[in-house]
Design a protein around this motif. Sequence first.
Motif, PDB file in Angstrom:
ATOM      1  N   LYS A 110       0.818  -1.203   0.000  1.00 34.40           N
ATOM      2  CA  LYS A 110       0.000   0.000   0.000  1.00 34.40           C
ATOM      3  C   LYS A 110       0.863   1.269   0.000  1.00 34.40           C
ATOM      4  O   LYS A 110       0.534   2.257  -0.683  1.00 34.40           O
ATOM      5  N   ALA A 111       1.940   1.241   0.770  1.00 32.23           N
ATOM      6  CA  ALA A 111       2.826   2.400   0.824  1.00 32.23           C
ATOM      7  C   ALA A 111       3.439   2.685  -0.547  1.00 32.23           C
ATOM      8  O   ALA A 111       3.588   3.836  -0.960  1.00 32.23           O
ATOM      9  N   LEU A 112       3.776   1.625  -1.278  1.00 28.76           N
ATOM     10  CA  LEU A 112       4.311   1.798  -2.626  1.00 28.76           C
ATOM     11  C   LEU A 112       3.240   2.334  -3.567  1.00 28.76           C
ATOM     12  O   LEU A 112       3.511   3.197  -4.419  1.00 28.76           O
ATOM     13  N   ALA A 113       2.011   1.831  -3.417  1.00 27.50           N
ATOM     14  CA  ALA A 113       0.921   2.304  -4.276  1.00 27.50           C
ATOM     15  C   ALA A 113       0.621   3.779  -4.023  1.00 27.50           C
ATOM     16  O   ALA A 113       0.343   4.536  -4.955  1.00 27.50           O
ATOM     17  N   LEU A 114       0.680   4.190  -2.766  1.00 30.17           N
ATOM     18  CA  LEU A 114       0.417   5.589  -2.437  1.00 30.17           C
ATOM     19  C   LEU A 114       1.436   6.509  -3.097  1.00 30.17           C
ATOM     20  O   LEU A 114       1.096   7.599  -3.570  1.00 30.17           O
ATOM     21  N   ILE A 162      -6.833   1.848   3.730  1.00 27.05           N
ATOM     22  CA  ILE A 162      -6.179   2.445   4.898  1.00 27.05           C
ATOM     23  C   ILE A 162      -4.734   1.964   4.965  1.00 27.05           C
ATOM     24  O   ILE A 162      -4.456   0.769   4.841  1.00 27.05           O
ATOM     25  N   LEU A 163      -3.831   2.888   5.175  1.00 29.38           N
ATOM     26  CA  LEU A 163      -2.411   2.586   5.346  1.00 29.38           C
ATOM     27  C   LEU A 163      -1.947   3.163   6.666  1.00 29.38           C
ATOM     28  O   LEU A 163      -2.103   4.353   6.926  1.00 29.38           O
ATOM     29  N   GLY A 164      -1.368   2.312   7.511  1.00 31.86           N
ATOM     30  CA  GLY A 164      -0.718   2.777   8.729  1.00 31.86           C
ATOM     31  C   GLY A 164       0.781   2.670   8.541  1.00 31.86           C
ATOM     32  O   GLY A 164       1.291   1.612   8.175  1.00 31.86           O
ATOM     33  N   GLN A 165       1.507   3.753   8.752  1.00 29.64           N
ATOM     34  CA  GLN A 165       2.953   3.733   8.581  1.00 29.64           C
ATOM     35  C   GLN A 165       3.624   4.487   9.723  1.00 29.64           C
ATOM     36  O   GLN A 165       3.034   5.376  10.339  1.00 29.64           O
ATOM     37  N   THR A 166       4.867   4.096  10.000  1.00 29.45           N
ATOM     38  CA  THR A 166       5.577   4.608  11.165  1.00 29.45           C
ATOM     39  C   THR A 166       6.820   5.373  10.746  1.00 29.45           C
ATOM     40  O   THR A 166       7.592   4.916   9.897  1.00 29.45           O
ATOM     41  N   ASP A 167       6.996   6.537  11.367  1.00 30.42           N
ATOM     42  CA  ASP A 167       8.175   7.366  11.125  1.00 30.42           C
ATOM     43  C   ASP A 167       8.652   7.913  12.464  1.00 30.42           C
ATOM     44  O   ASP A 167       7.890   8.578  13.174  1.00 30.42           O
ATOM     45  N   ASP A 168       9.903   7.598  12.823  1.00 30.39           N
ATOM     46  CA  ASP A 168      10.473   8.047  14.103  1.00 30.39           C
ATOM     47  C   ASP A 168       9.598   7.668  15.294  1.00 30.39           C
ATOM     48  O   ASP A 168       9.376   8.465  16.216  1.00 30.39           O
ATOM     49  N   GLY A 169       9.088   6.443  15.281  1.00 30.13           N
ATOM     50  CA  GLY A 169       8.331   5.931  16.409  1.00 30.13           C
ATOM     51  C   GLY A 169       6.898   6.406  16.507  1.00 30.13           C
ATOM     52  O   GLY A 169       6.201   6.072  17.468  1.00 30.13           O
ATOM     53  N   LEU A 170       6.425   7.161  15.533  1.00 31.64           N
ATOM     54  CA  LEU A 170       5.046   7.641  15.554  1.00 31.64           C
ATOM     55  C   LEU A 170       4.283   7.034  14.383  1.00 31.64           C
ATOM     56  O   LEU A 170       4.665   7.220  13.227  1.00 31.64           O
ATOM     57  N   LYS A 171       3.211   6.318  14.690  1.00 30.89           N
ATOM     58  CA  LYS A 171       2.424   5.678  13.649  1.00 30.89           C
ATOM     59  C   LYS A 171       1.226   6.542  13.295  1.00 30.89           C
ATOM     60  O   LYS A 171       0.461   6.975  14.168  1.00 30.89           O
ATOM     61  N   THR A 172       1.061   6.811  12.017  1.00 33.20           N
ATOM     62  CA  THR A 172      -0.068   7.596  11.522  1.00 33.20           C
ATOM     63  C   THR A 172      -0.805   6.780  10.463  1.00 33.20           C
ATOM     64  O   THR A 172      -0.250   5.842   9.890  1.00 33.20           O
ATOM     65  N   THR A 173      -2.052   7.150  10.220  1.00 33.77           N
ATOM     66  CA  THR A 173      -2.840   6.434   9.232  1.00 33.77           C
ATOM     67  C   THR A 173      -3.288   7.367   8.118  1.00 33.77           C
ATOM     68  O   THR A 173      -3.507   8.562   8.327  1.00 33.77           O
ATOM     69  N   VAL A 174      -3.419   6.785   6.950  1.00 36.47           N
ATOM     70  CA  VAL A 174      -3.907   7.486   5.766  1.00 36.47           C
ATOM     71  C   VAL A 174      -5.070   6.687   5.209  1.00 36.47           C
ATOM     72  O   VAL A 174      -4.984   5.464   5.076  1.00 36.47           O
ATOM     73  N   ARG A 175      -6.179   7.355   4.902  1.00 37.28           N
ATOM     74  CA  ARG A 175      -7.304   6.695   4.229  1.00 37.28           C
ATOM     75  C   ARG A 175      -7.410   7.292   2.830  1.00 37.28           C
ATOM     76  O   ARG A 175      -7.702   8.483   2.672  1.00 37.28           O
ATOM     77  N   ASN A 176      -7.142   6.465   1.822  1.00 37.99           N
ATOM     78  CA  ASN A 176      -7.068   6.948   0.450  1.00 37.99           C
ATOM     79  C   ASN A 176      -7.331   5.775  -0.480  1.00 37.99           C
ATOM     80  O   ASN A 176      -6.697   4.712  -0.350  1.00 37.99           O
ATOM     81  N   LEU A 177      -8.251   5.923  -1.417  1.00 35.53           N
ATOM     82  CA  LEU A 177      -8.549   4.826  -2.342  1.00 35.53           C
ATOM     83  C   LEU A 177      -7.340   4.417  -3.166  1.00 35.53           C
ATOM     84  O   LEU A 177      -7.312   3.314  -3.725  1.00 35.53           O
ATOM     85  N   SER A 215     -14.775   0.217   4.919  1.00 29.34           N
ATOM     86  CA  SER A 215     -15.987   0.910   4.486  1.00 29.34           C
ATOM     87  C   SER A 215     -16.425   2.034   5.411  1.00 29.34           C
ATOM     88  O   SER A 215     -17.081   2.975   4.970  1.00 29.34           O
ATOM     89  N   VAL A 216     -16.119   1.921   6.698  1.00 26.89           N
ATOM     90  CA  VAL A 216     -16.536   2.951   7.661  1.00 26.89           C
ATOM     91  C   VAL A 216     -15.354   3.326   8.550  1.00 26.89           C
ATOM     92  O   VAL A 216     -14.282   2.745   8.462  1.00 26.89           O
ATOM     93  N   GLY A 217     -15.565   4.288   9.420  1.00 29.34           N
ATOM     94  CA  GLY A 217     -14.474   4.830  10.212  1.00 29.34           C
ATOM     95  C   GLY A 217     -14.047   3.946  11.373  1.00 29.34           C
ATOM     96  O   GLY A 217     -14.703   2.960  11.716  1.00 29.34           O
ATOM     97  N   MET A 218     -12.941   4.337  11.981  1.00 29.05           N
ATOM     98  CA  MET A 218     -12.411   3.652  13.153  1.00 29.05           C
ATOM     99  C   MET A 218     -12.635   4.509  14.386  1.00 29.05           C
ATOM    100  O   MET A 218     -12.921   5.703  14.290  1.00 29.05           O
ATOM    101  N   ALA A 219     -12.472   3.903  15.559  1.00 26.47           N
ATOM    102  CA  ALA A 219     -12.702   4.616  16.806  1.00 26.47           C
ATOM    103  C   ALA A 219     -11.592   4.287  17.810  1.00 26.47           C
ATOM    104  O   ALA A 219     -10.453   4.030  17.429  1.00 26.47           O
ATOM    105  N   LEU A 220     -11.955   4.290  19.086  1.00 28.86           N
ATOM    106  CA  LEU A 220     -10.970   4.201  20.167  1.00 28.86           C
ATOM    107  C   LEU A 220     -10.045   3.001  20.046  1.00 28.86           C
ATOM    108  O   LEU A 220      -8.828   3.115  20.241  1.00 28.86           O
ATOM    109  N   HIS A 221     -10.601   1.840  19.762  1.00 24.94           N
ATOM    110  CA  HIS A 221      -9.771   0.628  19.739  1.00 24.94           C
ATOM    111  C   HIS A 221      -8.593   0.771  18.779  1.00 24.94           C
ATOM    112  O   HIS A 221      -7.447   0.501  19.147  1.00 24.94           O
TER     113      HIS A 221
END
Length: 353
Positions: free
Chosen positions: A102-106, A127-142, A232-238
């Motif tokens: 997914k990271a390559l496709a993005l 959805i792509l979750g990726q980590t940079d310097d110990g911080l994981k962030t997510t991207v939602r992109n078709l 298909s839908v969003g994420m929450a606390l978990h």
Amino acid sequence: MQPFIFDALPTRVVFGSGTLSQLKAEATRLGTTRALILTTPNQATTGMQVGEALGDLFGAVFSGAVMHTPTHVTEEALVALRQTGADLVVSIGGGSTIGLGKALALRTGVNQLVIPTTYAGSEMTPILGQTDDGLKTTVRNLAVLPETVIYDVDLTMSLPTALSATSGINAIAHAVEALYAKDRNPIISMIAEEGIRSLATSLPSIRAKSYDQDARKRALYGAWLCGYCLGSVGMALHHKLCHTLGGSFGLPHSETHTVILPHAVAYNSQAAPEAMSAISRAIGASDAANGLYDLISGLGADQALSLIGMPEDGIERAADIAVASPYWNPRPIEREALRDLIARAYVGKRPSL
């Protein structure tokens, strides 16, 4: 019934036993001239076997995928992609390999064909979750949604029972959060309940008899459904908590989801009664949070963050990170309540309602 919006995801799915034999035909269908195979270091040999199945479409194997998709690994894979001249990445494995594809496709727009060997479900999400310097962030992109997924039950038959359990609970978590997502709808809720039920009934059978093909089929089917819900839908606390813990402390992905899920469900239990009823029906329990805790216990999976590498002095830091940029959640995110949730999960206590 309230009005709702439903966006169907355009991924092509090939499901069954022996479906890996259709790999070259599916790659050709995507107009492929050269393919780069992605694997983890432990699956490099499998990657070569997949390459052989591609015949003259095979370019090379990149076997450096690791969990949480660190950006420096993506940069290495980008070099391999350009050197190979590939217009397709074939990701075989679990969330680590799929995340790298997914990271390559993005970054490049390259087509993706995914062959899951676990129940992670990432293959069905944009959805792509990726980590940079110990911080994981997510991207939602078709742009990161795979074009084709080949589910071959045969490839999951040797999945160790311990990994089957945590991978399956990880998938259940996707459907659980879909049931109380802000943008939930009755179609996804129906799929979510069926996905949870399929996994909750098949995972104990797999623990009892690892090579039970019928149970493996139901588990892979359930993982597909649960992954579709996540996409298909969003994420929450978990998911916010799991991304925080995994990215910040290097905890294993599916094991973290397994520990946190009952506690996140308990946190939201009073705010999402309809979702709790659906979860309870699907797992055959009177209470969703404790029913999930008991299901996990019966699978023999670790139920404490301390057992999977979480440092005790990280509890406060994790709470701070999780509240810094929270996802939407049916119950407001309260820092002290969240801290208590993490502390209970750290020692493996039953979830608190």
